[in-house]
Design an enzyme around this catalytic site. Structure first.
Site, mmCIF file in Angstrom:
data_model
loop_
_atom_site.group_PDB
_atom_site.id
_atom_site.type_symbol
_atom_site.label_atom_id
_atom_site.label_comp_id
_atom_site.label_asym_id
_atom_site.label_seq_id
_atom_site.Cartn_x
_atom_site.Cartn_y
_atom_site.Cartn_z
ATOM 1 N N HIS A 1 -22.301 36.184 -16.751
ATOM 2 C CA HIS A 1 -22.700 37.150 -15.792
ATOM 3 C C HIS A 1 -21.699 37.937 -15.529
ATOM 4 O O HIS A 1 -20.675 37.504 -15.356
ATOM 5 C CB HIS A 1 -23.683 36.582 -14.696
ATOM 6 C CG HIS A 1 -24.266 37.494 -13.861
ATOM 7 N ND1 HIS A 1 -24.921 38.803 -14.172
ATOM 8 C CD2 HIS A 1 -24.409 37.393 -12.576
ATOM 9 C CE1 HIS A 1 -25.266 39.208 -13.255
ATOM 10 N NE2 HIS A 1 -25.141 38.541 -12.019
ATOM 11 N N ASP B 1 -30.865 42.763 -14.463
ATOM 12 C CA ASP B 1 -30.499 42.618 -13.152
ATOM 13 C C ASP B 1 -31.393 43.800 -12.315
ATOM 14 O O ASP B 1 -32.163 44.550 -12.881
ATOM 15 C CB ASP B 1 -29.178 42.469 -12.617
ATOM 16 C CG ASP B 1 -28.683 42.088 -11.503
ATOM 17 O OD1 ASP B 1 -29.257 42.007 -10.564
ATOM 18 O OD2 ASP B 1 -27.674 41.174 -11.369
ATOM 19 N N ASP C 1 -26.247 34.219 2.430
ATOM 20 C CA ASP C 1 -25.834 34.991 0.881
ATOM 21 C C ASP C 1 -24.221 35.303 1.428
ATOM 22 O O ASP C 1 -24.073 36.397 2.314
ATOM 23 C CB ASP C 1 -26.609 36.270 1.066
ATOM 24 C CG ASP C 1 -26.174 37.228 -0.165
ATOM 25 O OD1 ASP C 1 -25.184 36.977 -0.773
ATOM 26 O OD2 ASP C 1 -26.681 38.449 -0.216
ATOM 27 N N ASP D 1 -33.327 36.011 -6.804
ATOM 28 C CA ASP D 1 -32.284 36.318 -6.244
ATOM 29 C C ASP D 1 -32.292 36.436 -4.929
ATOM 30 O O ASP D 1 -33.564 36.875 -4.362
ATOM 31 C CB ASP D 1 -31.331 37.279 -6.947
ATOM 32 C CG ASP D 1 -29.856 37.306 -6.744
ATOM 33 O OD1 ASP D 1 -29.421 36.343 -6.001
ATOM 34 O OD2 ASP D 1 -29.001 38.149 -7.206
ATOM 35 N N ASP E 1 -22.544 34.089 -6.386
ATOM 36 C CA ASP E 1 -21.658 35.219 -6.681
ATOM 37 C C ASP E 1 -20.325 34.717 -6.725
ATOM 38 O O ASP E 1 -19.612 34.863 -5.656
ATOM 39 C CB ASP E 1 -21.850 36.245 -5.765
ATOM 40 C CG ASP E 1 -23.337 36.870 -6.014
ATOM 41 O OD1 ASP E 1 -23.775 36.378 -6.839
ATOM 42 O OD2 ASP E 1 -23.731 37.707 -5.010
ATOM 43 N N ARG F 1 -31.503 31.244 -6.414
ATOM 44 C CA ARG F 1 -30.049 31.289 -6.015
ATOM 45 C C ARG F 1 -30.187 30.289 -4.639
ATOM 46 O O ARG F 1 -29.338 29.511 -4.348
ATOM 47 C CB ARG F 1 -29.536 32.427 -5.658
ATOM 48 C CG ARG F 1 -27.909 32.454 -5.206
ATOM 49 C CD ARG F 1 -27.413 33.783 -5.224
ATOM 50 N NE ARG F 1 -27.793 34.473 -3.875
ATOM 51 C CZ ARG F 1 -27.581 35.812 -3.506
ATOM 52 N NH1 ARG F 1 -26.585 36.413 -3.964
ATOM 53 N NH2 ARG F 1 -28.023 36.240 -2.383
#
Lengths: 951, 508
Positions: free
Chosen positions: A684, A438, A292, A551, A626, A610
């Site tokens: 998004h 979300d 991440d 996610d 992201d 993701r």
């Protein structure tokens, strides 16, 4: 969602300062370089040309299905077992493991869809130096050389690929820890201990080794091996404040591949880099380790959220692929003997005939597991796709609605907000199919729950959305809040389903909910339980139009090393180190299973993930994580999704508008225009950014966005058909041009334009303030039609296209037929029974071909032959529809309302003959200036046989 | 089963023609363009087609006008009569999409959707709510008239006051002029005394150089107290404690001890002396203004002005440093300076010049401050008839589950946690921000407390007509961008009569 996002700040602020100082911008310091990853550093330090490995030919065994052979490392006498398989479909599998490992080494399960079927191997010749085996088809042979060990795969006189030709095969065998003194002090991080270790181990080890080997001849090498053994980071490794205890010691593996004649390699996503992979000589290797990464940087080889260890190599003659089946942290080095040469230099070589063959060398390094590599020998790009699909499966066939437009934001605040956004789309007459929630929709980041105030009556909300024939996605992340009042947590804990830390307790890390546990998705029983949680009676407030988003499944652990899990956490017998890159795949797998089960196996699931791995294509969609509201991020969405498509993951998209930061209106519009032509089309935005629903930027921009979204909806039949094809064959939906034009070197590095299927070429505008774009239209004898103006352009040229804010340069290939539905409604479901318009683009030979695929759009009944799949053909002035699958039975109310023939000449009469033998004349319009013939309302049913004749 | 949309549509077209005498989806107002049997010309005039191509489920006209009753044209619109309720146009893409859009169900004639005719019910509800709203509007509008009257009166009063003040401003300026010369004269002895003291101390501390009334070798608190220029906090009063502080906490020290504290006092003295030479009153008016704004009220605290009003002062300076009020402000400061100068000798009543009391009264009455306040208030845009003026200096609160929101119109919006915690500014008055045709429907408050990693908080206040003045809701649609709904009679419009609003007299 982000890593350390602002929401958590009040809670974590103190903590972040301690552990992760300065994470608010891109911070490379949080992520390891090869030098900081002990095994990568060790392996990369090896010099080519000094392979200690020798094949022991006398150990060779050849059965009908495989060859086995022992390899010996002459330095330490550790023996390896090589297995070589010829698989059906022109694939060669090479497996190398320790002959007698101290304990089993991890072999990746659940990625191959089955044990790949083999074909016989036969011995062609054998001498002291090696063995030649026939690979069956096309005079393909594999040569096993004994000293040093190496494999060469040949076709005729050409070497297609060589393994260990640079001698970088390395296999760190499992060993007992000898330095027991320092073993007792593992908890320390002081480097003092490393020195002590060095002293103690160098005294203790040679003796032990001598006893084992007892071969005086090898003492010198043994000594050398012992030196290696005490390198830093073998038994313990520290990065920042995190310590990796490495109880099993070093276990890395490595192998090199040489690709003669290859200058272009692709794949190994996920990286924010160009489509064509770069050489890594002057920097870090490409890294595959699901992470991440907060505000990732572009154009570098850093690891991102997902990993697919598959590389494609291409030249004008052949495409091949390497699938390195290993789920541990992996680094890939690429070098090329032509990399440094200028175009002039290359020309000079060519003219002088002095050039060495261009060659790309690739080297894979993984931290643990075994070498298990599938060499896909093509020879065409499509063959490689089929070969890879035969191993790991194809793209899940999504519900039709999932190909439509998705509206997301972190967060839609409450039910009222959802309702007003939904109404906003109707008010501004913009279609959408899915609205997303979300993390804030949950009760305190407890997934499977709803915030009792903001989302008090979720079913009411879902019903409201269903009344508009729309759907919703709610997020379910794999980190589970440690809270004894939370049912999900209690169940997982009581069943012992959590991943354990190195000391045997439940692993706990920080994520959105604060302290969280991570379910062990590698366990089939855990996955089955997880899937059962999606049942309507378990997941309260869920309904059949609620789908799921996974996610943070790298997994993201805010306070873990590199924002992920400690490698010495355990999944039963295995360490997290072994399974890391597989975790995200399992999460999506279990979630998709849950959705299938809740409908009794009737409805297709839709799950976005993701993190991903090889095989993730079977479970749903992937997005590029992201990103940011910057022009470069818009541009990179193309190569990122192209790279994913090449390795089987077709359902890819980037956050439209960019997740972090706030896009300029121009960027937002351009992003909608680009996203409308990428497979997964979702807007998004980050929590802290101003609202950006499509109508908030003035009527002009609302109209531009509406138009882009509508273009997507008109093309849904084509998208759907392409996904059916991807599901069937493994061909990517969004393709680089070289896949369709493999002999045209001008296409090899293109990544600012792409194909959808083979018939639509898209060159989106991705430059700020652009007045025009230059698109390369491929195909020497082909023509392309601008889909807006119907203007015809010749292939094999760079075409300058002036653009305005409304332009999306898209071209239809001459020779193709594309079905559209021009009656765009408020959601795709509303368009189910609408009629089609066929766009027939003639090639210079005045022929064209296309397909139409129709089913119910949401169930698995297509597996039971409930679909319509027809071939549409135009030749000799006759357009006809032929059933491609006579077994299939499905009826549709949709009919053909219009046929637009591009590049046509004017007929005197047009007649239609339908299945029942009836003939009628069809009205038409002819636009002579553009050579466009429009047949007015022929009216035949889209699922039946018919012919239209131009006279 | 074979489906033939063509036939079905023709059939339904026939049915609808009988019922309403015009093609499906055509409003009455356009009926004349669709004459049965005659060729139809697209309403944009682009082409003419046979009438049987109207509503034949194929789009022939660019403007969509040939398919008012089908979904064939991407840009068409469909008219629902909605008898009993309001007629409406919907995009033709909503015809037969399975979703009931028209309350008379006419948009779903071929989709199988089970729609109920809800027009009567909707009509009733709408009439009820319109009636309610009209009543509110009526009463609200009456209240608004009162507000306008009050505002008018208030404004005249204030303007009168202002004029009064402005005329006296000249007098004041003259007075200041006079004061200045008197002050200079008054300061002269003080200056000389200071110089003398300075000289004395600098000159190696010879007893004989100092006046005979001073006790040689002893420096007392009482003596220091005479030297107000030693005032540590420059608050105009030099207290015994302060003097003691200078002497190290005792009442009296001998020369040796005094030398130890001397450096302390000397510094103070020198800086005092410097400050004196650049005293604002010694400089021309323009420069005075600048130096005042630089040092601001810290040096000359205005204890008599309430704190929040003082903040407004600052805001004003930020927003509008060059407007007329400023001069008034600086003038009042000047006066204060004038008075403060000699005031330092306050122990010594005898040296107080006779003019002082008179001017002091002016200040005490906050006359100057009021002037400034009035000018400021007048400068706000309180709407076309100043109907929003009554909101000035008022605050309205709304308590939610977590927070107390506070709206002080023309001033600020804030948020405070319900159960303790500090107040957060959600913005200070920015501007009217409604659409061009209705500017006074939205207020914008900007530059609130900065968001962590985000923008400064801001609030949009939407005003709707109501009898009462009250905050009805708050939300945060985007992070740190707040939305507040606020009702007030001030935005109420004169309601049209109920009859003219309703063309459908269903019940009559």
């Amino acid at each position: 969602m982000a890593t350390f996002t602002e929401r958590m700040a009040p809670v974590l602020a103190f903590w972040l300062v301690l552990c992760l100082s300065g994470t608010w911008a891109v911070d490379r310091g949080n992520f390891k370089t090869c030098d900081q990853s002990a095994f990568c550093k060790r392996q990369r330090a090896l010099k080519p040309g000094e392979s200690p490995y020798r094949a022991l030919l006398e150990t060779m065994e050849l059965t009908n299905t495989r060859l086995t052979l022992q390899l010996i490392n002459d330095n330490n006498k550790v023996r390896l077992l090589l297995e070589l398989y010829r698989l059906q479909g022109n694939i060669t599998r090479v497996k190398i493991n320790e002959l007698k490992p101290l304990k089993p080494r991890y072999e990746v399960p659940d990625v191959l869809i089955r044990e790949p079927p083999t074909e016989p191997l036969s011995l062609l010749s054998q001498d002291d130096n090696g063995v030649v085996l026939s690979l069956g088809a096309e005079s393909q042979r594999v040569i096993v050389s004994a000293r040093p060990f190496r494999l060469d795969i040949m076709e005729g006189r050409d070497v297609l690929m060589s393994l260990n030709s640079r001698g970088l095969l390395a296999f760190e065998h499992l060993r007992m820890r000898k330095d027991t003194f320092s073993y007792k002090v593992t908890s320390t991080v002081a480097s003092v201990w490393d020195n002590i270790k060095r002293v103690f181990s160098s005294q203790a080890d040679p003796e032990a080794e001598k006893k084992e080997e007892g071969d005086p001849e090898n003492q010198a090498e043994t000594g050398k091996e012992e030196e290696e053994k005490v390198e830093d980071g073998m038994w313990e490794e520290t990065f920042k404040s995190h310590s990796d205890s490495k109880p099993h010691g070093p276990s890395a593996i490595s192998l090199d591949f040489s690709l003669p004649g290859v200058e272009h390699v692709y794949g190994i996503p996920e990286h924010a880099d160009t489509l064509r992979l770069k050489t890594t000589d002057n920097g870090d290797p490409y890294r595959l380790y699901n992470l991440d990464v907060f505000q990732y940087e572009l154009y570098n080889p850093m690891a991102l959220y997902g990993a697919v260890p598959v590389m494609l190599a291409h030249n004008a003659k052949r495409t091949t692929g390497i699938f390195w089946l290993n789920a541990a942290e992996t680094w890939v080095d690429i070098s090329s003997n032509t990399a440094g040469k200028t175009v002039f230099g290359k020309m000079l070589d060519y003219v002088q005939g002095s050039s060495e063959t261009p060659q790309t060398d690739v080297r894979w390094i993984s931290e643990s597991g075994i070498i298990d590599v599938f060499i896909m020998l093509g020879p065409t790009p499509k063959d490689v796709f089929s070969q890879y699909a035969s191993l790991t499966g194809t793209q899940a066939f999504p519900p039709l609605a999932a190909l439509a437009y998705h509206q997301c934001r972190w967060n839609y605040n409450d039910q009222e907000d959802v309702q007003s956004v939904d109404a906003g789309f109707d008010e501004h007459d913009i279609p959408y199919d899915f609205i997303w929630l979300d993390i804030e929709h949950t009760d305190g980041k407890r997934y499977f729950t709803w915030d009792p105030h903001k989302f008090a009556t979720p079913k009411e909300m879902l019903q409201g959305i269903m009344d508009k024939k729309r759907k919703m996605v709610a997020i379910v992340d794999p980190h589970i809040k440690v809270d004894s009042n939370y049912k999900i947590h209690n169940e997982i804990r009581s069943r012992g389903f959590y991943i354990k830390n190195k000391d045997g307790g439940d692993y706990e890390g920080w994520c959105w909910p604060g302290s969280a546990g991570y379910p062990d998705f590698t366990r089939p029983d855990m996955r089955a339980w997880w899937a059962s949680m999606f049942a309507y009676d378990q997941y309260e407030g869920s309904m059949e139009n609620l789908y799921t988003w996974n996610d943070m499944n790298e997994p993201s652990v805010f306070n873990g090393p590199e924002v992920t899990m400690h490698k010495d956490a355990t999944h039963g017998a295995w360490e997290h180190r072994d399974v890391h890159n597989l975790y995200g795949l399992y999460v999506q797998m279990a979630t998709a299973d849950g959705q299938i089960q809740r409908s009794g196996g009737v409805e297709r699931p839709f799950v976005l993930t993701r993190a991903f791995f090889a095989g993730s294509q079977r479970y749903g969609a992937v997005w590029t994580g992201d990103n940011a509201a910057e022009w470069d991020h818009l541009k990179i969405s193309i190569p990122m999704c192209l790279s994913l498509g090449l390795v089987g993951i077709s359902f890819c998209g980037a956050d439209v508008g960019g997740f972090f930061k706030s896009p300029s209106t121009e960027l937002l519009v351009r992003w909608y225009q680009t996203g409308a032509y990428q497979p997964f089309f979702r807007a998004h935005a980050h929590l802290d950014t101003p609202r950006r629903e499509p109508w908030l930027f003035g009527p002009e921009n609302t109209a531009l966005i509406r138009d882009a979204v509508r273009q997507r909806y008109t093309l849904l039949p084509y998208w759907y058909q392409q996904f059916y094809l991807a599901y069937h064959t493994g061909q990517p939906v969004m393709r680089p041009l070289w896949v369709e034009y493999p002999q045209d070197p001008a296409t090899f590095a293109l990544d600012d334009e792409f194909l959808i299927g083979r018939d639509l070429l898209v060159h989106p505008v991705t430059e700020e303030g652009a007045r025009g774009v230059t698109a390369y239209l491929p195909g020497k004898d082909e023509v392309w039609f601008d889909v807006n103006t119907f203007q015809k352009h010749n292939g094999a040229q760079n075409l300058y296209i002036p653009v305005t804010m409304s332009s999306i340069p898209v071209f239809q290939r001459g020779g193709s037929i594309i079905p559209r539905k021009l009656r765009v409604r408020r959601s795709s479901s509303c368009m189910e029974h609408d009629p089609y318009t066929l766009y027939v683009a003639l090639n210079p030979q005045r022929t064209a071909e296309g397909e139409i695929y129709i089913d119910d759009g949401h169930t698995f009944n297509y597996e039971k032959q409930e679909f319509i799949h027809r071939r549409l053909m135009f030749a000799n002035n006759v357009l006809s529809s032929v059933n491609l699958n006579p077994e299939a039975r499905f009826t549709t109310r949709s009919w053909i309302e219009r046929v637009v023939i591009l590049g046509a000449s004017k007929p005197s009469k047009v007649t239609l003959k339908t299945a029942d033998g009836q003939e009628s004349t069809v009205d038409f319009d002819f636009d002579a200036s553009m050579s466009v013939l429009t047949l007015r309302k022929p009216g035949m049913n889209a699922g039946e046989d018919w012919t239209v004749k131009l006279q | 089963k074979m489906y033939c949309p063509y036939l079905l549509l023709l059939l339904s077209l026939g049915v609808s023609a009988v019922e309403v005498q015009r093609p499906r989806g055509v409003p009455l107002s356009k009926r004349q363009f669709y004459e049965e049997g005659k060729p139809f010309t697209c309403l944009d005039g682009s082409r003419t087609i046979p009438f049987d191509r109207v509503n034949d489920d194929y789009c022939d006209c660019q403007d969509g006008s040939d398919e008012p009753g089908t979904a064939a044209c991407p840009n068409g619109s469909f008219h629902c009569t909605n008898a009993g309720f309001r007629p409406a146009f919907i995009p033709s893409s909503r015809i037969n999409d399975g979703i009931c859009d028209c309350c008379d169900t006419t948009d779903e004639y071929n989709s199988g959707a089970a729609c109920q005719n809800t027009c009567r019910e909707l009509g009733r509800k709408e009439r009820e709510s319109l009636q309610k709203m009209a009543e509110i509007a009526k009463e609200g509008f009456m209240l608004k008239q009162q507000l306008i009257q009050e505002a008018k009166r208030g404004l005249e009063e204030k303007k009168g006051k202002l004029a009064e003040v402005q005329t006296s401003k000249k007098d004041l300026e003259d007075k200041v002029e006079a004061l200045r010369s008197v002050k200079e004269a008054a300061e002269q002895p003080e200056k000389e005394a200071k110089e003398r003291h300075l000289k004395a101390w600098e000159g190696n501390f010879k007893c004989e150089d100092i006046s005979p009334s001073t006790v040689c070798f002893n420096v007392s608190v009482a003596e220091l107290l005479l030297h107000s220029e030693l005032d540590q906090d420059s608050d105009g009063t030099f207290t015994e404690t302060e003097a003691q502080g200078l002497l190290g906490g005792v009442d009296k020290v001998d020369t040796v001890a005094f030398e130890a504290v001397w450096s302390n006092i000397k510094d103070k003295y020198i800086s005092e002396a410097k400050a004196d030479t650049t005293a604002p009153v010694e400089t021309p008016q323009e420069e005075t203004r600048e130096s005042v704004s630089d040092t601001d009220s810290e040096q000359y605290p205005e204890d008599d002005i309430p704190e929040d009003e003082e903040e407004e002062d600052e805001d004003d300076e930020d927003e509008d440093p060059d407007d007329g009020e400023y001069k008034v402000t600086s003038l009042s400061f000047s006066i204060r300076l004038v008075l403060d100068g000699p005031g330092k000798d306050d122990e010594d009543e005898g040296t107080m010049p006779p003019y002082d009391q008179e001017t002091q009264n002016l200040i005490d009455s906050k006359y100057m401050y009021k002037t400034e306040n009035i000018e400021k208030e007048i400068s706000f845009d309180f709407g076309p008839s100043a109907e929003f003026g009554y909101l000035y200096n008022q605050c309205y609160e709304l308590t939610t589950s977590e927070y107390i929101y506070r709206l002080c119109p023309f001033s600020r919006v804030s948020q405070k946690p319900k159960y303790g915690g500090s107040e957060t500014s959600l913005g200070t008055w920015g501007k009217w921000a409604g659409p061009d045709d209705n500017v006074y429907s939205v207020m914008k408050y900007e530059h609130g407390t900065g968001c962590w990693q985000g923008p400064n908080r801001s609030t949009t206040v939407k005003l709707t007509c109501g009898k009462e003045t009250v905050v009805t809701s708050t939300s945060e649609p985007s992070r740190c961008e707040y939305l507040m709904e606020f009702t007030t009679p001030a935005v109420c419009q004169e309601p049209p009569s109920l009859d003219s609003m309703h063309p459908d007299h269903e019940e009559l």
